[in-house]
Design an enzyme around this catalytic site. Structure first.
Site, mmCIF file in Angstrom:
data_model
loop_
_atom_site.group_PDB
_atom_site.id
_atom_site.type_symbol
_atom_site.label_atom_id
_atom_site.label_comp_id
_atom_site.label_asym_id
_atom_site.label_seq_id
_atom_site.Cartn_x
_atom_site.Cartn_y
_atom_site.Cartn_z
ATOM 1 N N ASP A 8 31.311 38.824 30.813
ATOM 2 C CA ASP A 8 32.368 39.002 31.815
ATOM 3 C C ASP A 8 33.453 39.995 31.381
ATOM 4 O O ASP A 8 34.202 39.741 30.430
ATOM 5 C CB ASP A 8 33.027 37.662 32.112
ATOM 6 C CG ASP A 8 32.024 36.616 32.591
ATOM 7 O OD1 ASP A 8 30.909 36.573 32.036
ATOM 8 O OD2 ASP A 8 32.364 35.835 33.482
ATOM 9 N N HIS A 68 34.050 34.463 41.587
ATOM 10 C CA HIS A 68 35.269 35.199 41.932
ATOM 11 C C HIS A 68 34.964 36.522 42.631
ATOM 12 O O HIS A 68 35.819 37.395 42.708
ATOM 13 C CB HIS A 68 36.093 35.481 40.668
ATOM 14 C CG HIS A 68 36.626 34.254 40.009
ATOM 15 N ND1 HIS A 68 36.819 34.154 38.644
ATOM 16 C CD2 HIS A 68 37.003 33.058 40.526
ATOM 17 C CE1 HIS A 68 37.295 32.958 38.355
ATOM 18 N NE2 HIS A 68 37.406 32.276 39.480
#
Length: 258
Positions: A8, A68
Site C-alpha cells: 500500500d 478506500h
C-alpha cells in the site's frame, strides 16, 4: 516473468520513494512488471488523476485498490477509462471500473485481479464465489491476485483456496509486511501482507502522535500522513510463462531518506 508487487502506497512519502528508487529496483532485480496497491496514495486516502499519472510515470504498470478506492471522489471521472487501475471485483454489479484485467508484456499475457475480504471489513460480496466466476472466464496462465483483507486467517484460507489455480496471491491492507512468503504445494506464490510503502516512523503511515492521542483520549482526531524517512515494501515473484506456476518469491524492504 518477474513481477514486483508493492504494498500500500501511502501519501507523498510513498510516492516519493517510488519516484526516487523504483527504476533502480527494476534494473537491479530485472523486473518485468510492477503492480502496486495505490488506494492510499493521494493524501493517505484514495487516489486522484494527478497522483495516478505521477505513479504510472514512475514505472508502475498496474494499480490495485481496496476499500478506500472511492475516498477521493475524483476517481469516478477516470476509473472507467483507465484500464491500468483494477478495483475490488467483489463490489456489486455495475460498480464503476473493473475488478480484473488482462495485460501483455513482451508477448506474455498476465491477469491482475483485486478482491476485498469480508472479516472486519465492509459488507462485500463473497470473494471466494467471485474469484470462481472470474477464473471460469480467464484463459490466461499467469494470474496475480491482490487480496485486500484484514484477517490473516481469511487471507491464508484464500491462498490455499486458490493454490494451483493462480500464480500468486499477495495480501494488502494491514500495512505491516509479514514474513510468511512461500510457494504453496500446488505452485502458487503467497504472502499474507506485502506491507506498506510510505512513512517509516509512523503508525501504518499516519503521524504516530495523532494515533497515540486517539487511543489515549478516545476522541476524534484528524489523521495526517507522517513525514520523514520513507520505506518501500514489496515482494518479487518469478513465474514460469508456460505453466503459470510460481518458482520463487522474496520480500523486498528498504528505507530512503527524503
Amino acid at each position: 516473468m518477474r513481477f514486483l508487487a508493492i504494498g500500500d502506497v501511502v501519501g507523498r512519502p510513498g510516492r516519493n520513494i517510488i519516484k526516487n528508487s523504483l527504476n533502480k529496483v527494476k534494473e537491479n532485480y530485472h523486473i518485468d512488471v510492477v503492480i502496486a496497491n495505490c488506494e492510499n496514495s493521494a493524501g493517505g486516502n484514495g487516489i486522484s488523476k494527478k497522483v495516478a499519472d505521477e505513479l504510472f510515470s514512475a514505472g508502475i504498470n498496474v494499480m490495485t485498490m481496496g476499500n478506500h478506492v472511492w475516498a477521493n471522489k475524483e476517481i469516478f471521472a477516470f476509473i472507467e477509462n483507465e484500464h491500468r487501475i483494477v478495483r475490488p471485483a467483489n463490489y456489486p454489479e455495475k460498480t464503476p471500473g473493473r475488478g480484473y484485467n488482462i495485460y501483455i508484456n513482451n508477448g506474455n499475457e498476465y491477469a491482475v485481479i483485486n478482491l476485498c475480504g469480508r472479516v472486519f471489513m465492509e459488507n462485500f460480496e463473497c470473494p471466494f464465489k467471485r474469484i470462481d466466476e472470474i477464473l471460469e472466464r480467464l484463459k490466461t496462465k499467469i494470474i496475480l491476485v491482490d487480496f485486500h483483507a484484514e484477517a490473516t486467517s481469511e487471507k491464508k484460507a484464500f491462498g490455499y483456496y486458490l493454490d494451483g489455480r493462480v500464480s500468486c496471491v499477495f495480501g494488502t491492507h494491514t500495512h505491516v509486511q509479514t514474513s510468511d512468503e512461500r510457494i504453496l504445494p500446488n505452485g502458487t506464490a503467497y504472502i499474507t501482507d506485502v506491507g506498506m510503502t510510505g512513512p517509516y516512523e509512523s503508525i501504518l503511515g499516519v503521524d504516530k502522535d495523532l494515533v497515540i492521542q486517539k487511543f489515549i483520549t478516545m476522541l476524534p482526531v484528524r489523521f495526517e500522513v507522517a513525514k520523514g524517512m520513507a520505506q518501500l515494501n514489496g515482494v518479487i515473484i518469478d513465474i514460469d510463462e508456460n505453466s503459470g506456476k510460481a518458482t520463487n518469491i522474496q520480500r523486498l524492504n528498504f528505507t530512503l531518506e527524503e
